[in-house]
Structures are given as C-alpha cells and as structure tokens.
Write an enzyme that holds these catalytic residues in place. Structure first.
Site, PDB file in Angstrom:
ATOM      1  CG  ASP A  11      -1.971  -1.065   1.155  1.00 25.09           C
ATOM      2  OD1 ASP A  11      -1.969  -1.833   0.177  1.00 25.09           O
ATOM      3  OD2 ASP A  11      -2.811  -1.138   2.069  1.00 25.09           O
ATOM      4  CG  ASP A 130     -12.267  -2.750  -1.129  1.00 22.90           C
ATOM      5  OD1 ASP A 130     -11.447  -3.642  -1.405  1.00 22.90           O
ATOM      6  OD2 ASP A 130     -11.969  -1.541  -1.103  1.00 22.90           O
TER       7      ASP A 130
END
Lengths: 252, 216
Positions: A11, A130
């Site tokens: 990330d 997600d």
C-alpha cells in the site's frame, strides 16, 4: 497447469509503503522500490501496488515508482488506487505496470470496465472488490472509497457483471477480515470462484501461512495476496512457498 | 559492441524489456547497446532484433505496418543477413501465416501455422495468465542451461490466443493448459517465445542471456 501465485501487496501513500489496519491507521514500512526488490529476490510471483490515498492527493508519484520498479524488478506488476480514466491506465501501463486494478470507478461506472478492457485487453484489467458481510441480508456488499462507502450492491451479482464487461481478474478483499489476521473470508472467495471464469485473488486477513493454503484449498483462489505478514518480516515469500508446497499446492 | 534493437511500434511499454536486456547483458559481461527502434533505417544497424508485442494480433500487425518499410527491413535482416531474431508474446505470434484475433489478419508467414483462441474447457480460465512450466521437445542452444533447472522452467504467460504450428519441427517448448500451448518456437535464426522473459524473473533473464550469447 498454472501455479498458484503469491502476491505481496504494497500500500503506497505519498511514495512510501504503508499498511493500514482496516485501512485507517497507517504504518510506514519503507521505500516501495526497495521493498519490491526484496520481493523480487525472494521470488514473489507478482507484485501489487495500491495507491491508497489516490483519491485525495497528488497521484503522480505512483508513475515514477512504477517506472523505477519496472526497471529493476522483472516480474508482473499490478497497480491500483484511484484509477478512473482511460488515461490513468495508459500512463500506468506505459510506466511499466502489467495490469491495473480498478475499484471505485468500476462500481460508479460499470462501462469503464468495458472500455478499459476493449482498449487494453482483459488480461490487464483487474477489478478490485471490497466486500463486507451483511448479516441481516445474508450476503456481501460492495464498498468503495477505501472501504468507507457502502454501495449496498450485492458482491456476487457485481462480480458476474464486471466479468461479463471484460474484467480479466478479480481481486477480492474482505473488509471484515482485512487487518484482523484471522484469515481470508473463504466462504466469500469460494462463492466468487464458483461463479466466475477468470482468476480470483483472495485478499484481506492473512495472519499466518496456513491462511494462504486455505485461500487456495478452501476458497479456490488462483492467487493469494498479503501485505503485513511479509512487510514486517514475520514470514518471507520463501517461507510461504515452502509451506504451501508442503501442503500440496502447486507453486513455482 | 553489439546493438540490440527492440522494435517499438507503439504496442505498449517496452521500457522493462529494454532494461531486462541491459541487465542480462551486464550479468554475462557482454557489452551491448540496447536501443528502441521505431524507424526502418535503424533496423539496419542491429545485430540482434527483438520484437515484443502486447495487445491483439490485428492491432500489433497494424502498428508495424504503419511504420514505413519497418516490416520489409526486419524481413530483409532476418532472411538475408541471418540476424538473430526473438519474438515475444504477440511478437512471436506475428511470425505465423495468419492471426484470428480481432478479425483475420495475415502474419509474417515465417513459421507455418495459425494463431487461434485457446479452447475453453472446464477449469481452464482464459486468458492463460500466470506461471506455467515449459516442457522441451528438443535440444537447442537457447534453452541450454534451462533444461537442467531443478524446479523446471516455469515462466510467466499472459495470452488468450496461441500459435498452432503446422510443423512440429519448429516446436522447442510447450506447456499444458487444457491443450498443448506452444511456448517456444525456432527456425534457423528465428526464436519466438509465448511467455514474457522480461517478466519471468531469473529464469527469464537466463533465457535472454542465452539469446544474447546465441551464435548461429
């Protein structure tokens, strides 16, 4: 036959690697290019960059990182985060990414998936989903904007839809499990792998090596993605591969 | 010093391919100049030619045809001067007589065969994407050190169409994916690989090194 893939995910925020627990608290884990080199050296099967704050901040740093990474790491590279225009995809591919992962933009504008796939080929279009369990409705719902926004769209319907539109791969993250170290939501992964005919990457919740095995054996995933267990040196890619091999998974 | 020409006809990123060739050359202490070639006259000076290819067969062929004399010059170098040639992915597929992706498109016709969609079967996801093992069907300098790799030669593939050879003689390596997938082909000074050596980590760099060391 194809080998199961292990994908470390970095990330990236403002050019630095971070990993947030449930996407909120960020911890710094280094320079993305340096970390990428370590994973390349360890034999990771693919590398994933997620530019997590892309929707709010200047995202040009990511092109530079992708380019620098592609110069030293000769492995497949997937980049996601804030991709909402054909131009973003073109720039990333020209910087050296092999695939791009589209999240919020695919939900808000399904046709974007089709346009991107037509333009660059299904093999480089990953749709990131997600997903969060809704116990009342007894399903999973699609979240966007780094997990902050519930769209109430049913995950399974959505998965089928984006594949029909041209997604070449799905990256499925369980919001319930992300950051918990409790393992993948294999019930979710299994449902999805049963209904789509594109590769599925399981993500969210890896706390130990058995979880990687479970994602493949129970969830039926083609690839497993993890971040923090690799970033903080708990396990190396080499450990993961050895363990998976010992557990009968065909790995490179 | 040898000049390695990577043909750049707008088929996507060739930056990492260029870097992979530079890195491989450095590893074997071979002094080379890796250049991106986007004009026909630059092909003349190349000692080795690499043709990458990303996207559809039709688009790639159009991309090459749009550059004046590019195909003709490559063809001359490869046929008349026996310049070592490596086609990667669609760059390999273009060597066929015919491609069927995005309509029927004529290929270079250097190696007999057609490029067709990988047959879909139960458990076979298309595109064929990921790491698969290459099995070898004969000996060749280009795969010298790769035959003995203990874990097998596992390389990175991304494609939905595959090269169906007319003549098995041209087959050097294949992999299993529901059907036999052509992975490496050869004919005289021509090599083609379906996998991406520039994305196949150490084993890919090894393949590139073999190509750089290959003398016909």
């Amino acid at each position: 036959m194809l080998r199961s893939r292990i994908i470390p995910c970095l990330d990236v925020n403002d050019g630095r690697v971070v990993k947030g627990t449930n996407f909120i608290n960020l911890r710094d884990a280094g320079d993305p290019v340096e970390v990428a080199k370590i994973y390349d050296e360890q034999g990771a099967d693919e590398l994933c960059f997620l530019d997590i704050t892309a929707s709010h901040e200047n995202r040009d740093t990511i092109y530079d990182i992708v380019q620098k990474t592609a110069e030293v790491c000769f492995m497949p590279l997937t980049v996601g985060g804030g991709i909402s225009k054909i131009e973003h995809i073109r720039k990333l591919l020209l910087s050296g990414a092999d695939k791009v992962s589209i999240n919020s933009a695919a939900v808000m504008n399904n046709i974007f998936v089709r346009d991107a796939s037509d333009k660059f080929g299904a093999q480089c279009i990953v749709v990131a989903i997600d997903a969060k369990r809704n116990n009342i409705k007894n399903n999973w719902e699609v979240y966007t904007h780094g997990g902050r926004k519930n769209t109430e769209i049913d995950v399974l319907n959505y998965a089928e839809k984006v594949v029909a539109l041209g997604a070449g791969e799905l990256l499925v993250t369980s919001m319930d499990r992300d950051g918990t170290k409790l393992g993948f939501d294999n019930a979710l992964i299994k449902k999805i792998t049963e209904i789509v005919n594109v590769p599925v990457i399981a993500s969210g919740g890896v706390g130990n090596l058995q979880h990687l095995v479970d994602g493949i054996k129970i969830g039926g995933a083609d690839a497993v993605l993890a971040a923090s267990i690799f970033h903080f040196g708990e396990y190396s890619i080499v450990d993961a591969k050895k363990y998976m091999k010992e557990n009968g998974i065909k790995i490179r | 010093m040898e000049t390695i020409g990577i043909i750049d006809y707008g088929s996507g990123n060739i930056h990492s391919a260029t870097k992979a060739f530079e890195t491989a050359a450095k590893d074997i202490n071979k002094e080379v100049r890796v250049i991106r070639v986007s004009k026909a006259d630059c092909v003349i000076d190349c000692d080795r030619i690499v043709l990458p290819g990303v996207g559809s067969f039709g688009d790639c062929k159009t991309g090459i045809d749009q550059v004046d004399d590019l195909y003709q010059t490559i063809n001359m170098k490869v046929k008349d001067y026996s310049t070592p040639f490596l086609g990667i992915c669609v760059g390999m597929q273009l060597l066929a007589d015919l491609g069927t992706e995005g309509g029927e498109t004529k290929g270079f016709g250097w190696i007999k065969g057609t490029v067709e969609k990988i047959p879909s079967k139960e458990g076979i996801k298309i595109p064929h994407m990921g790491w698969n093992e290459v099995h070898f069907s004969k000996d060749h300098k280009i795969i010298d050190s790769l035959r003995n790799v203990q874990e097998g030669m596992v390389a990175y593939f991304v494609h939905s169409y595959h090269f169906q050879l007319n003549d098995e003689e041209n087959l050097l390596g294949y992999c299993d994916y529901g059907t036999k997938i052509t992975a490496i082909i050869e004919k005289n000074n021509i090599i083609g690989c379906q996998f991406h050596p520039e994305k196949s980590q150490k084993i890919g760099l090894k393949f590139i090194k073999n190509f750089l060391n290959w003398n016909i």
